[in-house]
Design a protein around this motif. Structure first.
Motif, PDB file in Angstrom:
ATOM      1  N   UNK A 147       0.841  -1.200   0.000  1.00  0.00           N
ATOM      2  CA  UNK A 147       0.000   0.000   0.000  1.00  0.00           C
ATOM      3  C   UNK A 147       0.874   1.248   0.000  1.00  0.00           C
ATOM      4  N   UNK A 148       1.927   1.220   0.814  1.00  0.00           N
ATOM      5  CA  UNK A 148       2.817   2.375   0.937  1.00  0.00           C
ATOM      6  C   UNK A 148       3.465   2.721  -0.402  1.00  0.00           C
ATOM      7  N   UNK A 149       3.864   1.711  -1.150  1.00  0.00           N
ATOM      8  CA  UNK A 149       4.468   1.968  -2.466  1.00  0.00           C
ATOM      9  C   UNK A 149       3.486   2.667  -3.396  1.00  0.00           C
ATOM     10  N   UNK A 150       2.235   2.257  -3.332  1.00  0.00           N
ATOM     11  CA  UNK A 150       1.219   2.897  -4.176  1.00  0.00           C
ATOM     12  C   UNK A 150       0.925   4.324  -3.702  1.00  0.00           C
ATOM     13  N   UNK A 151       0.979   4.542  -2.389  1.00  0.00           N
ATOM     14  CA  UNK A 151       0.805   5.902  -1.865  1.00  0.00           C
ATOM     15  C   UNK A 151       1.929   6.800  -2.377  1.00  0.00           C
ATOM     16  N   UNK A 152       3.149   6.278  -2.372  1.00  0.00           N
ATOM     17  CA  UNK A 152       4.288   7.054  -2.882  1.00  0.00           C
ATOM     18  C   UNK A 152       4.117   7.367  -4.361  1.00  0.00           C
ATOM     19  N   UNK A 153       3.628   6.392  -5.128  1.00  0.00           N
ATOM     20  CA  UNK A 153       3.393   6.631  -6.557  1.00  0.00           C
ATOM     21  C   UNK A 153       2.295   7.676  -6.756  1.00  0.00           C
ATOM     22  N   UNK A 181      -4.301  -1.134  -5.576  1.00  0.00           N
ATOM     23  CA  UNK A 181      -4.051  -1.737  -4.263  1.00  0.00           C
ATOM     24  C   UNK A 181      -4.813  -3.046  -4.102  1.00  0.00           C
ATOM     25  N   UNK A 182      -6.112  -3.034  -4.388  1.00  0.00           N
ATOM     26  CA  UNK A 182      -6.896  -4.247  -4.149  1.00  0.00           C
ATOM     27  C   UNK A 182      -6.464  -5.366  -5.090  1.00  0.00           C
ATOM     28  N   UNK A 183      -6.138  -5.026  -6.341  1.00  0.00           N
ATOM     29  CA  UNK A 183      -5.701  -6.057  -7.292  1.00  0.00           C
ATOM     30  C   UNK A 183      -4.357  -6.646  -6.871  1.00  0.00           C
ATOM     31  N   UNK A 184      -3.415  -5.777  -6.509  1.00  0.00           N
ATOM     32  CA  UNK A 184      -2.094  -6.257  -6.141  1.00  0.00           C
ATOM     33  C   UNK A 184      -2.090  -6.946  -4.780  1.00  0.00           C
ATOM     34  N   UNK A 185      -3.055  -6.604  -3.940  1.00  0.00           N
ATOM     35  CA  UNK A 185      -3.219  -7.261  -2.644  1.00  0.00           C
ATOM     36  C   UNK A 185      -3.759  -8.675  -2.813  1.00  0.00           C
ATOM     37  N   UNK A 468      -5.736   1.925   3.648  1.00  0.00           N
ATOM     38  CA  UNK A 468      -5.611   2.829   2.501  1.00  0.00           C
ATOM     39  C   UNK A 468      -5.983   4.261   2.892  1.00  0.00           C
ATOM     40  N   UNK A 469      -7.101   4.421   3.586  1.00  0.00           N
ATOM     41  CA  UNK A 469      -7.594   5.751   3.923  1.00  0.00           C
ATOM     42  C   UNK A 469      -6.615   6.498   4.826  1.00  0.00           C
ATOM     43  N   UNK A 470      -6.133   5.831   5.851  1.00  0.00           N
ATOM     44  CA  UNK A 470      -5.198   6.481   6.773  1.00  0.00           C
ATOM     45  C   UNK A 470      -3.916   6.896   6.061  1.00  0.00           C
ATOM     46  N   UNK A 471      -3.349   5.994   5.291  1.00  0.00           N
ATOM     47  CA  UNK A 471      -2.053   6.263   4.662  1.00  0.00           C
ATOM     48  C   UNK A 471      -2.154   7.341   3.586  1.00  0.00           C
ATOM     49  N   UNK A 472      -3.246   7.356   2.818  1.00  0.00           N
ATOM     50  CA  UNK A 472      -3.397   8.360   1.763  1.00  0.00           C
ATOM     51  C   UNK A 472      -3.657   9.747   2.355  1.00  0.00           C
TER      52      UNK A 472
END
Length: 517
Positions: A147-153, A181-185, A468-472
């Motif tokens: 998730x963090x990697x996607x947030x960075x992207x 996120x959901x697909x890669x998870x 997802x919500x917290x990190x974004x």
């Protein structure tokens, strides 16, 4: 007897049967004692009028009907709606209480193989048990770096817009982020929608268009049946783009399933570290589940399961993020208070740490409330007789001692619009006010939060969505100063019910101008 006489006799008999059935529904039906408009008790065309002709407005009409008829009403010939949050735990009971879903309402999505669209209580329990380890908090924590990697992207994409001083469409970007996120998870194959903003804009538009047709599926299920019966070479040319996207998603699901099945049959083992579940893909987890019979591991059933997980997991967090950022950027006092709290936390704070921040948690809770989750009526069917008595939360005038007997097998619903705008619990309900979730009163309100459902069928992916919500929210508020661009709160307002809350038809989404901090 001539053909005209046969036709005449048939017409007379059909008319008589229609009249008799109409009289039965209004005067002799087991729900005849429940208040409500006679037209809703008589025919499903009443629901159709607001669902289809007025484009997803029946949930709002139901609110108006309650003002006239009271807290319990009959909204179709065989369904009851209750506008009383004191009755939530009875309708959406814990997992040990037997509650089926209402098959008529599930026709909208046409993916009966998914855990969220399972009618039977017992079958749902088995399907959910097979999936639960993959959605556990422990597994989400293990996969938090994904998730963090996607947030960075996501931050990089917005940062590019900031440097070039061009508006960013957050609705498109959040849609791409949550789908990635959901697909890669869930799956072994990887998705990278965030790298192609043009494609994402088209996919989001197609997805919205597809959702706008789901009420037609409910009222005319033979239409999609007919379309699917045609050879693909013919039907594809007349399919809406969103349905073609859905078929492509099914193709991806099928490829992954076949790959896993082939690996299992050839006894090929993946030596990568796979975390708490020991599985690379949710499909591997389901295929190895001892609680599911072989019929539940059929290719089509699992394709539908995977597709529904992606659709739900991609839609819900994105909607909530739209609501949160539109309201934050419209309310500078709330934004300032949130920034002050976030300034006390390091830039690499984990999800666990962020959940300890009370005002950030309140902002996210309020975003969930005003995104409304699944907005369609999600009826439950009890196998025993229920009794409804108006609770302390009812604002409608009712006589003392009023009660209603609800026969076994009756579909009963409480929409999220009803529950999450109950003024006795949420004063000024359409205002974005995170403070309502703070302190002891805020903790008490959480039992009325329906954004992720309630009871034994609440959302399976709640922990993933929360992460997802917290990190974004944390990352974007810390890194950017944003202002709304050609956007206002009407772009996230709940105007149409198409399974999820939709704003005005002409909305382009939440668009911002961003500057790096």
């Amino acid at each position: 007897m001539t053909i005209l006489q046969v036709l005449g006799t048939t017409l007379i008999l059909a008319s008589l049967l229609t009249i008799v059935e109409g009289l039965r529904r209004i005067f002799f039906h087991p729900l005849a004692h429940i208040p409500g408009p006679k037209l809703a008790a008589l025919t499903w065309w009443y629901e159709f009028y607001f669902d289809v002709i007025h484009q997803g407005r029946y949930v709002f009409q139901i609110q108006e009907l309650h003002k006239k008829y009271g807290p319990i009403i009959r909204v179709t010939p065989d369904e009851i709606h209750v506008n009383d949050v004191g009755f939530l735990d009875t309708v959406y009971a814990p997992s040990m209480s037997y509650r089926d879903k209402y098959e008529y309402q599930l026709r909208t999505l046409r993916v009966s193989g998914g855990v969220g669209t399972t009618v039977s209580h017992e079958m749902h329990r088995k399907r959910r048990e097979a999936l639960s380890p993959f959605f556990s908090r422990r597994n989400v924590l293990y996969l938090e770096p994904l998730i963090t990697r996607k947030v960075e992207q996501l931050c990089q994409v917005i940062g590019k817009h900031a440097v070039e001083k061009i508006p960013a469409n957050l609705s498109d970007l959040f849609f791409a982020f949550s789908n990635d996120v959901v697909t890669n998870f869930l799956f072994a194959h990887q998705s990278d929608l965030l790298s192609d903003e043009g494609k994402v804009a088209t996919l989001r538009e197609n997805s919205n268009s597809l959702l706008m047709g789901i009420n037609i599926n409910k009222h005319f299920p033979w239409l999609p049946d007919f379309l699917e019966s045609l050879p693909l070479s013919i039907s594809k040319s007349i399919m809406p783009p969103g349905l073609i996207d859905m078929l492509s998603l099914f193709d991806l699901m099928r490829e992954e399933l076949l790959r896993i099945m082939k690996a299992k049959s050839s006894k090929v083992h993946d030596e990568k570290p796979l975390g708490p579940t020991g599985k690379e893909s949710v499909y591997a987890s389901v295929l190895d589940s001892p609680v599911l019979p072989p019929s539940e591991k059929a290719l089509l059933r699992l394709e539908q399961e995977g597709a529904l997980l992606v659709l739900a997991g991609g839609e819900s967090p994105a909607k909530t993020l739209n609501v949160i950022f539109c309201h934050l950027l419209s309310n500078l006092a709330i934004l300032s208070r949130l920034r002050t709290e976030l300034a006390t936390t390091s830039d690499d704070a984990s999800w666990n740490r962020l959940e300890q921040l009370p005002y950030l948690s309140a902002v996210i809770e309020e975003g969930n409330r005003l995104s409304f989750g699944v907005t369609a009526r999600a009826a439950r069917i009890a196998q025993d007789t229920l009794t409804y008595k108006p609770s302390q939360y009812v604002t409608f005038p009712v006589k003392a001692g009023t009660s209603y007997t609800i026969p076994p097998g009756t579909p009963i619903s409480i929409t999220t619009l009803s529950s999450q705008t109950a003024e006795t619990v949420f004063p000024d309900p359409f205002a974005f006010y995170p403070g309502r979730w703070l302190g002891e009163e805020g903790r008490e309100r959480r039992k009325f939060q329906m954004a992720f459902g309630k009871g034994g069928r609440k959302c399976l992916g709640i922990e993933l969505a929360r992460a997802e919500l917290y990190l974004v929210v944390f990352a974007l508020i810390k890194k950017f100063d944003m202002t709304l661009w050609q956007t206002d709160e009407s772009d996230v307002a709940f105007v149409h019910d198409f399974q999820v809350a939709m704003p005005k038809m002409e909305s382009k989404g939440v668009r911002v101008m961003a500057e790096l901090i």
